[in-house]
Scaffold this motif. Structure first.
Motif, mmCIF file in Angstrom:
data_model
loop_
_atom_site.group_PDB
_atom_site.id
_atom_site.type_symbol
_atom_site.label_atom_id
_atom_site.label_comp_id
_atom_site.label_asym_id
_atom_site.label_seq_id
_atom_site.Cartn_x
_atom_site.Cartn_y
_atom_site.Cartn_z
ATOM 1 N N GLU A 1 0.826 -1.213 0.000
ATOM 2 C CA GLU A 1 0.000 0.000 0.000
ATOM 3 C C GLU A 1 0.859 1.261 0.000
ATOM 4 N N PRO B 1 1.447 7.612 2.020
ATOM 5 C CA PRO B 1 0.637 8.696 1.454
ATOM 6 C C PRO B 1 1.492 9.880 1.039
ATOM 7 N N ARG C 1 -0.369 7.621 -3.601
ATOM 8 C CA ARG C 1 0.472 6.846 -2.680
ATOM 9 C C ARG C 1 1.711 6.352 -3.426
ATOM 10 N N SER D 1 4.573 3.605 -3.671
ATOM 11 C CA SER D 1 4.891 2.267 -3.177
ATOM 12 C C SER D 1 5.977 1.666 -4.055
#
Lengths: 602, 352
Positions: free
Chosen positions: B301, B304, B329, B331
């Motif tokens: 995930e 942010p 986001r 990742s």
């Protein structure tokens, strides 16, 4: 002159580890100059680095009183000499300050290159050489053979040389008596105009520069106006005195034959050059003592702070070191790769090592040093002659009419078994064989002319490893000779890293380039991007390597939530990054610079 | 604020695996009883409500007889996830019933490989068939959330054997797989006498094929080493990476609790002897932002925008195929996970 009869000025000549400092300590004890409990082991070598490396870097001097067997009270001035080839000139000036020299030879190892070179220097300067055979307590000692060797090789009487053990304190008294009887008293007219030889100086923050001198003629008192004959600088003497074992001892006057110091509120050590003559400014001597020489740095290297923000600290460290080391020169330089730093000039490799170590140790600075280089003479097509000490300033090939490089006369002393290995090494280093002499049945003196450039890298290490540590060597500068030179550039990911540029002989460019690329590959860790390494001469790529991209760098598991452990690893990794230099996306650790600097033929 | 997780370290093993540097000592029932007493004293001391419980080790299944009375003392939410790590050799029907009966609802089984030769090379004392039967038995007894540990980059492992292992696991009633790359730790048997291992590049390839094979078998990657059926991620594990609080009880247990990180010494006797465990603080006031970036980038995930903006200036130093930015986001990709230490260290040098 009566007072002179009771003065003995002498130095000690010895190879590293043959026991110079230990004997000096024993002499100090015998003369009760220093109470034993106050004595720091090996008083004369009082810099940490000197003690660790067992060498004397700067000359030191001490005045001692000795009550001799003949009932007389003598003044001994023991002048310690640097023991390394880099400081050859300083050694010669220390010798000139003396009438005699004690030659220490290790009873198990015999004569070594530096001993021989310095002994010849002493003989050339008319010093009385008093041989002493040390370390007779060792099971491997063979004093008789060593004495024969001294007689054969140096040609001085040695059969009656005292056999001592400085370590155990055996037979030191005999050495003291030899000093009294064999070494001549100084001469010199104390009514003549002042001529004092500078053999050392250092900066004292209260008194200014303290100048160590041997008064050859005339005398000097506080209040006298003095002139340094080579630099022309003039000062008023504030204080004169002699060197006690632990402190300076002021006195009213220094006269011909004596050894002592002068303080004259001198601000810059550059005004008190070793070998210069101090004379009176009011009644100057006609001409200076002979033998003075400007000492020019021969080996150059860039020194940069690992952390760019420490540039001012580095400057301060170099300023302070220079206060006590007139042979260290430096000027600001900036490198695309390394940021702001200094181009430093040294007498030789050891001098360079010592300065670098002192910066790191005494000033607590992390530094990056570029590969050492020598000064080249370049004759341009328009007739101009340039001295180039930085590869960065090397002119474009098309503008060069002829390039010259500095040469040295080198003598290697080693057991004859290793002659083949040594010759191979010297040949690889572009050496020209001059001649070979047998020192005795089993040892030889090999004489080669070598480019200085070829010995500024690890020559001594290579020599040692090829002779199982038995060889020693010494060299002196010979001047410049024509040479075929090229500038070798290294590119990482297509960018030229100027700190890794070298000037090399055309014949060795290809091998050197390949080796540098290999070394870099070995020492630059794999990174997120693939890194091409290219070595080129005049824009043409002559060697290439690739560092593959990093594939795996991950902590698989965080043990039961042990995040601290992961953080520590990460902290270490971040610290490591700070110590690296970034060029675009490429990070180069200091070890990579060092590895390239230490390239050898292995 | 949600409840903290609870980690209980069980420092016993029948035999130490040659690659393992977790704290454990030889199992003795009498010692296990006294250890359980000490755990219970600590539970009463902290007096906390938890929403996940995790018995890690060592070999927690060795304390199956003590776990019921320990869990009696654990105040937990109704839906709490309660996991026990198990060695296949201790998963007999009777033991499993005890565990299921006292509220354990998740098992983590150390299967490691479906190839017996690889198991032997790892010093494991069970066969794959034994592990397979253990999982089937557990399922029969009523465990519906079972995780398996496998290892990547082990002696003798090839793409072919790894494919076989993952294929076998796909046929078992598993909801979750942890796939750890073998790392040689200095204070282990392997550390002293390193076995021949696949090299860095081979291990990297094995990892990437494991990710691919697992995702094909519908175990979705949610963390560097963790894969799960949809909705079956380990809530306890996620607390570590999401920087939520957890309390560790037991010798060598680690905690992030009430804002501090602390550990307990690797000393069983000391833990048993003390009224309650001594907290050795390893980080009094951890830097939340740095930790959130470091931990969050281990998760699929990611982190942010308000976090990655702080290190954005370091992004040009990261090859594009190693990360993605989606829905604001940031990742890492599977390739990026493989070099995540280097990526995180690079980015964090740009923090502040």
């Amino acid at each position: 002159m009566d007072y002179q009869n009771k003065i003995r000025n002498f130095c000690i000549i010895a190879h590293i580890d043959h026991g110079k400092s230990t004997l000096a300590d024993r002499i100090l004890e015998q003369t009760e100059t220093v109470a034993k409990r106050d004595m720091e082991e090996q008083l004369l070598d009082n810099m940490d680095i000197e003690r660790e490396r067992g060498i004397t870097i700067k000359a030191r001097a001490v005045r001692l009183k000795y009550h001799a067997d003949d009932g007389g009270d003598y003044i001994f001035n023991l002048i310690d000499t640097p023991g390394h080839v880099d400081f050859n000139y300083e050694v010669s000036r220390s010798l000139v300050a003396c009438e005699g020299a004690i030659l220490i030879v290790d009873a198990s190892q015999g004569i070594e290159a530096q001993t021989l070179a310095n002994t010849y220097l002493a003989v050339e300067n008319d010093l009385e050489v008093v041989p002493v055979v040390n370390k007779i307590d060792l099971p491997s000692a063979h004093p008789q053979e060593v004495k024969e060797e001294i007689e054969n090789v140096i040609g001085i009487e040695a059969m009656d040389a005292p056999e001592i053990s400085a370590k155990m304190g055996t037979n030191i008294h005999a050495v003291m008596e030899e000093i009294v009887h064999k070494i001549p008293a100084p001469k010199g007219d104390f009514n003549a105009p002042l001529k004092a030889l500078i053999f050392d100086s250092y900066y004292d923050s209260y008194k200014g520069v303290i100048v160590y001198v041997r008064v050859k003629e005339g005398s000097i008192k506080p209040g006298d106006k003095i002139r340094m004959m080579a630099s022309g600088a003039e000062f008023t003497t504030v204080e004169v005195g002699y060197m006690g074992a632990t402190e300076l001892v002021p006195c009213s006057e220094l006269k011909a034959g004596e050894v002592g110091y002068i303080a004259a509120s001198i601000k810059s050590i550059g005004d008190t050059k070793v070998g210069d003559t101090v004379t009176s400014a009011t009644t100057p001597a006609d001409e200076p003592l002979s033998g003075y020489r400007e000492v020019n740095p021969m080996v150059f290297s860039g020194i940069y702070p690992a952390d760019g923000a420490k540039y001012p600290d580095l400057r301060e460290a170099l300023d302070k070191l220079q206060l006590n080391d007139a042979s260290l020169s430096f000027e600001p330089e900036s490198s695309v790769a390394l940021g702001f730093g200094f181009r430093c000039g040294f007498l030789g490799l050891l001098h360079m090592d010592v300065v670098q170590e002192r910066i790191e140790r005494e000033y607590d600075l992390d530094i990056i040093t570029t590969a050492p280089s020598v000064v080249y003479k370049i004759e341009l097509t328009d007739g101009e002659v340039k001295m180039i000490d930085n590869p960065f300033n090397y002119p474009d090939t098309t503008l060069i009419k002829q390039a010259y490089e500095p040469m040295v006369n080198a003598h290697v002393y080693a057991p004859s078994d290793y002659v083949g290995n040594i010759m191979e090494l010297c040949q690889n280093r572009r050496g020209v064989f001059k001649d070979m002499k047998y020192i005795d049945q089993s040892r030889v003196d090999l004489h080669y002319e070598l480019p200085l450039n070829e010995i500024v890298y690890d020559f001594f290490d290579a020599l040692k490893s090829r002779t199982r540590g038995y060889a020693s060597y010494d060299y002196e500068m010979m001047g410049f000779a024509p040479s075929k030179l090229v500038k070798l550039d290294i590119m990482l990911n297509g960018e030229v890293i100027d700190a890794l540029s070298f000037i090399v002989h055309a014949d060795s460019a290809y091998a050197r380039a390949r080796k540098m690329a290999e070394k870099l590959k070995e020492h630059i860790p794999r990174q997120l991007f693939e890194i091409p390494i290219q070595a080129c001469v005049g824009g043409k790529i002559i060697a290439r390597e690739t560092i593959k991209a990093l594939r795996k760098d991950v902590l698989a598991k965080c043990y039961g939530g042990d995040i601290t452990r992961k953080k520590k690893l990460l902290e270490k990794q971040k610290e490591g990054k700070k110590r690296m230099r970034r060029f675009g996306t490429v990070e180069v650790p200091q070890e990579a610079f060092m590895a390239v600097l230490k390239l050898d033929d292995e | 604020m949600s409840n903290p997780g609870l980690y209980i370290h069980v420092p016993f093993c029948r035999k130490k695996c040659p690659y393992c540097d977790f704290y454990s000592v030889g199992y003795r029932e009498e010692l296990a009883e006294r250890y359980a007493d000490a755990v219970i004293r600590n539970l009463r001391y902290y007096n906390e409500d938890y929403d996940t419980v995790y018995f890690g080790g060592g070999t927690p299944s060795l304390m199956a007889r003590q776990i019921p009375r320990i869990l009696d003392e654990v105040h937990r939410t109704a839906s709490a996830e309660v996991t026990v790590e198990c060695n296949p050799l201790e998963m007999d029907k009777e033991t499993l019933k005890i565990l299921r009966g006292c509220g354990v609802n998740r098992l983590s089984v150390g299967i490691q490989s479906a190839v017996d030769g690889e198991l032997a090379a790892l010093g494991r004392t069970h066969t794959f068939e034994q592990a397979r039967q253990a999982v089937l038995t557990a399922n029969k007894v009523g465990f519906y959330d079972i995780s398996a540990d496998i290892m990547i980059g082990t002696p003798g492992q090839t793409a072919e054997t790894l494919t076989r292992t993952i294929g076998e696991l796909g046929n078992l009633p598993l909801t979750h797989i942890s796939a750890y790359m073998l790392k040689i730790e200095p204070n282990t048997v392997f550390g002293k006498k390193p076995p021949a291992l696949p090299d860095e590049d081979e291990t990297a390839e094995l990892y990437l094929s494991a990710v691919r094979l697992l995702e094909n078998a519908r175990f979705m990657q949610y963390e560097v080493s963790n894969f799960a059926r949809r909705g079956m991620t380990s809530r306890h594990n996620l607390k570590y990476w999401r920087r939520e609080e957890y309390l560790g009880i037991g010798a060598a247990a680690h905690s992030f609790y009430k804002g501090k990180r602390f550990a307990v010494t690797r000393n069983l006797r000391e833990f048993i002897a003390s009224e309650h465990q001594t907290e050795l603080v390893t980080d009094e006031n951890p830097n939340g932002i740095e930790e959130k970036i470091m931990l969050g980038l281990r998760l699929a995930e990611g982190i942010p925008k308000e976090l990655w903006e702080l290190v954005q200036s370091g992004l040009p130093l990261i090859p594009k195929q190693y990360y993605k930015i989606e829905n604001d986001r940031l990742s890492l990709t599977a390739d990026g996970f493989l070099v995540s230490n280097e990526i995180i260290a690079t980015l964090l040098t740009y923090l502040n």
